[in-house]
Motif scaffolding. Structure first.
Motif, PDB file in Angstrom:
ATOM      1  N   ASN A 127       0.861  -1.176   0.000  1.00  0.00           N
ATOM      2  CA  ASN A 127       0.000   0.000   0.000  1.00  0.00           C
ATOM      3  C   ASN A 127       0.906   1.237   0.000  1.00  0.00           C
ATOM      4  O   ASN A 127       1.177   1.849   1.027  1.00  0.00           O
ATOM      5  CB  ASN A 127      -0.921  -0.009   1.222  1.00  0.00           C
ATOM      6  CG  ASN A 127      -1.951   1.090   1.177  1.00  0.00           C
ATOM      7  OD1 ASN A 127      -1.801   2.075   0.464  1.00  0.00           O
ATOM      8  ND2 ASN A 127      -2.997   0.923   1.953  1.00  0.00           N
ATOM      9  N   TRP A 128       1.407   1.579  -1.194  1.00  0.00           N
ATOM     10  CA  TRP A 128       2.403   2.629  -1.332  1.00  0.00           C
ATOM     11  C   TRP A 128       1.870   3.995  -0.924  1.00  0.00           C
ATOM     12  O   TRP A 128       2.608   4.796  -0.337  1.00  0.00           O
ATOM     13  CB  TRP A 128       2.939   2.672  -2.761  1.00  0.00           C
ATOM     14  CG  TRP A 128       3.367   1.336  -3.276  1.00  0.00           C
ATOM     15  CD1 TRP A 128       2.929   0.726  -4.409  1.00  0.00           C
ATOM     16  CD2 TRP A 128       4.290   0.413  -2.673  1.00  0.00           C
ATOM     17  NE1 TRP A 128       3.525  -0.504  -4.553  1.00  0.00           N
ATOM     18  CE2 TRP A 128       4.369  -0.717  -3.499  1.00  0.00           C
ATOM     19  CE3 TRP A 128       5.059   0.435  -1.506  1.00  0.00           C
ATOM     20  CZ2 TRP A 128       5.190  -1.811  -3.212  1.00  0.00           C
ATOM     21  CZ3 TRP A 128       5.866  -0.655  -1.215  1.00  0.00           C
ATOM     22  CH2 TRP A 128       5.930  -1.753  -2.058  1.00  0.00           C
ATOM     23  N   LYS A 175       3.566   6.328   1.961  1.00  0.00           N
ATOM     24  CA  LYS A 175       3.995   7.700   1.700  1.00  0.00           C
ATOM     25  C   LYS A 175       3.411   8.652   2.743  1.00  0.00           C
ATOM     26  O   LYS A 175       4.113   9.504   3.294  1.00  0.00           O
ATOM     27  CB  LYS A 175       3.560   8.117   0.298  1.00  0.00           C
ATOM     28  CG  LYS A 175       3.924   9.528  -0.053  1.00  0.00           C
ATOM     29  CD  LYS A 175       3.390   9.921  -1.416  1.00  0.00           C
ATOM     30  CE  LYS A 175       3.571  11.411  -1.620  1.00  0.00           C
ATOM     31  NZ  LYS A 175       2.843  11.923  -2.749  1.00  0.00           N
ATOM     32  N   GLN A 176       2.125   8.498   3.035  1.00  0.00           N
ATOM     33  CA  GLN A 176       1.464   9.383   4.004  1.00  0.00           C
ATOM     34  C   GLN A 176       2.054   9.229   5.405  1.00  0.00           C
ATOM     35  O   GLN A 176       2.289  10.218   6.105  1.00  0.00           O
ATOM     36  CB  GLN A 176      -0.034   9.102   4.027  1.00  0.00           C
ATOM     37  CG  GLN A 176      -0.754   9.521   2.773  1.00  0.00           C
ATOM     38  CD  GLN A 176      -2.210   9.053   2.767  1.00  0.00           C
ATOM     39  OE1 GLN A 176      -2.709   8.515   3.753  1.00  0.00           O
ATOM     40  NE2 GLN A 176      -2.889   9.243   1.650  1.00  0.00           N
ATOM     41  N   ILE A 194      11.863   6.739   1.990  1.00  0.00           N
ATOM     42  CA  ILE A 194      10.682   5.863   1.934  1.00  0.00           C
ATOM     43  C   ILE A 194       9.535   6.593   1.258  1.00  0.00           C
ATOM     44  O   ILE A 194       8.835   6.031   0.401  1.00  0.00           O
ATOM     45  CB  ILE A 194      10.275   5.380   3.349  1.00  0.00           C
ATOM     46  CG1 ILE A 194      11.297   4.388   3.888  1.00  0.00           C
ATOM     47  CG2 ILE A 194       8.867   4.776   3.343  1.00  0.00           C
ATOM     48  CD1 ILE A 194      11.098   4.024   5.353  1.00  0.00           C
ATOM     49  N   GLU A 195       9.349   7.833   1.640  1.00  0.00           N
ATOM     50  CA  GLU A 195       8.281   8.646   1.054  1.00  0.00           C
ATOM     51  C   GLU A 195       8.462   8.751  -0.464  1.00  0.00           C
ATOM     52  O   GLU A 195       7.516   8.563  -1.236  1.00  0.00           O
ATOM     53  CB  GLU A 195       8.302  10.028   1.705  1.00  0.00           C
ATOM     54  CG  GLU A 195       7.171  10.934   1.311  1.00  0.00           C
ATOM     55  CD  GLU A 195       7.229  12.276   2.026  1.00  0.00           C
ATOM     56  OE1 GLU A 195       6.315  13.083   1.762  1.00  0.00           O
ATOM     57  OE2 GLU A 195       8.144  12.544   2.823  1.00  0.00           O
ATOM     58  N   LYS A 196       9.684   9.019  -0.897  1.00  0.00           N
ATOM     59  CA  LYS A 196       9.982   9.164  -2.329  1.00  0.00           C
ATOM     60  C   LYS A 196       9.795   7.842  -3.075  1.00  0.00           C
ATOM     61  O   LYS A 196       9.153   7.800  -4.135  1.00  0.00           O
ATOM     62  CB  LYS A 196      11.410   9.670  -2.511  1.00  0.00           C
ATOM     63  CG  LYS A 196      11.802   9.881  -3.947  1.00  0.00           C
ATOM     64  CD  LYS A 196      13.224  10.395  -4.056  1.00  0.00           C
ATOM     65  CE  LYS A 196      13.561  10.618  -5.512  1.00  0.00           C
ATOM     66  NZ  LYS A 196      14.869  10.171  -5.859  1.00  0.00           N
ATOM     67  N   GLU A 222       6.207   6.912  -3.560  1.00  0.00           N
ATOM     68  CA  GLU A 222       5.564   7.679  -4.622  1.00  0.00           C
ATOM     69  C   GLU A 222       5.930   7.118  -6.005  1.00  0.00           C
ATOM     70  O   GLU A 222       5.097   7.061  -6.905  1.00  0.00           O
ATOM     71  CB  GLU A 222       5.981   9.149  -4.528  1.00  0.00           C
ATOM     72  CG  GLU A 222       5.240  10.048  -5.469  1.00  0.00           C
ATOM     73  CD  GLU A 222       5.541  11.516  -5.205  1.00  0.00           C
ATOM     74  OE1 GLU A 222       4.831  12.345  -5.793  1.00  0.00           O
ATOM     75  OE2 GLU A 222       6.457  11.827  -4.423  1.00  0.00           O
ATOM     76  N   GLU A 223       7.178   6.679  -6.132  1.00  0.00           N
ATOM     77  CA  GLU A 223       7.666   6.201  -7.421  1.00  0.00           C
ATOM     78  C   GLU A 223       7.370   4.724  -7.668  1.00  0.00           C
ATOM     79  O   GLU A 223       7.495   4.251  -8.796  1.00  0.00           O
ATOM     80  CB  GLU A 223       9.182   6.423  -7.506  1.00  0.00           C
ATOM     81  CG  GLU A 223       9.577   7.880  -7.445  1.00  0.00           C
ATOM     82  CD  GLU A 223      11.081   8.064  -7.286  1.00  0.00           C
ATOM     83  OE1 GLU A 223      11.816   7.064  -7.066  1.00  0.00           O
ATOM     84  OE2 GLU A 223      11.522   9.224  -7.372  1.00  0.00           O
ATOM     85  N   HIS A 224       7.028   3.974  -6.605  1.00  0.00           N
ATOM     86  CA  HIS A 224       6.783   2.526  -6.687  1.00  0.00           C
ATOM     87  C   HIS A 224       8.005   1.796  -7.243  1.00  0.00           C
ATOM     88  O   HIS A 224       7.884   0.885  -8.056  1.00  0.00           O
ATOM     89  CB  HIS A 224       5.564   2.207  -7.555  1.00  0.00           C
ATOM     90  CG  HIS A 224       4.325   2.925  -7.159  1.00  0.00           C
ATOM     91  ND1 HIS A 224       3.552   2.533  -6.105  1.00  0.00           N
ATOM     92  CD2 HIS A 224       3.739   4.047  -7.663  1.00  0.00           C
ATOM     93  CE1 HIS A 224       2.527   3.360  -5.982  1.00  0.00           C
ATOM     94  NE2 HIS A 224       2.630   4.288  -6.900  1.00  0.00           N
TER      95      HIS A 224
END
Length: 124
Positions: free
Chosen positions: A26-27, A31-32, A56-58, A61-63
């Motif tokens: 659950n990317w 991210k959140q 991790i956030e980046k 977002e990029e998967h």
């Protein structure tokens, strides 16, 4: 003390959710969560962990790069567990310094919180 308490009360659950979100792929949720908890680590003096959460956030977002994501999630978990123990110990020490007379013998019938912030208006 309040910021540390909030960190100790909220961050472990957020990290559990981050870990489960990783396993569920659950990317968006990862991210959140990383975005939400990232500033807390900077506040308590862990800029390297803050950078890991930014990565991790980046990646969320990029998967991309699931292997790196797994490494980062694990590293954040390991560092955090150690920090939680250290902060809880320091917080308990500070509370004991501020309120050295509080004990169960001093206040029979009252519950003295062990790991929570003592409220001066609580009658203690």
């Amino acid at each position: 003390i309040e910021m540390i308490e909030m960190f100790l009360n909220k961050t472990p659950q957020a990290l559990e959710k981050l870990n489960s979100s990783y396993h569920e792929k659950n990317w968006d949720e990862m991210k959140q969560i990383a975005h939400r908890i990232k500033p807390s680590f900077g506040y308590i003096g862990l800029p390297d962990t803050q950078k890991m959460l930014a990565e991790i956030e980046k990646l969320s977002e990029e998967h991309t790069n699931p292997e790196r994501m797994a490494e980062l999630v694990e590293e954040v978990q390991v560092v955090s567990k150690s920090v939680f123990v250290q902060l809880q110990s320091a917080l308990t020490y500070e509370i004991n310094l501020l309120f050295p007379v509080l004990s169960r013998q001093d206040f029979p019938g009252k519950i003295i919180p062990d790991k929570t912030r003592l409220n001066p208006d609580s009658g203690f």
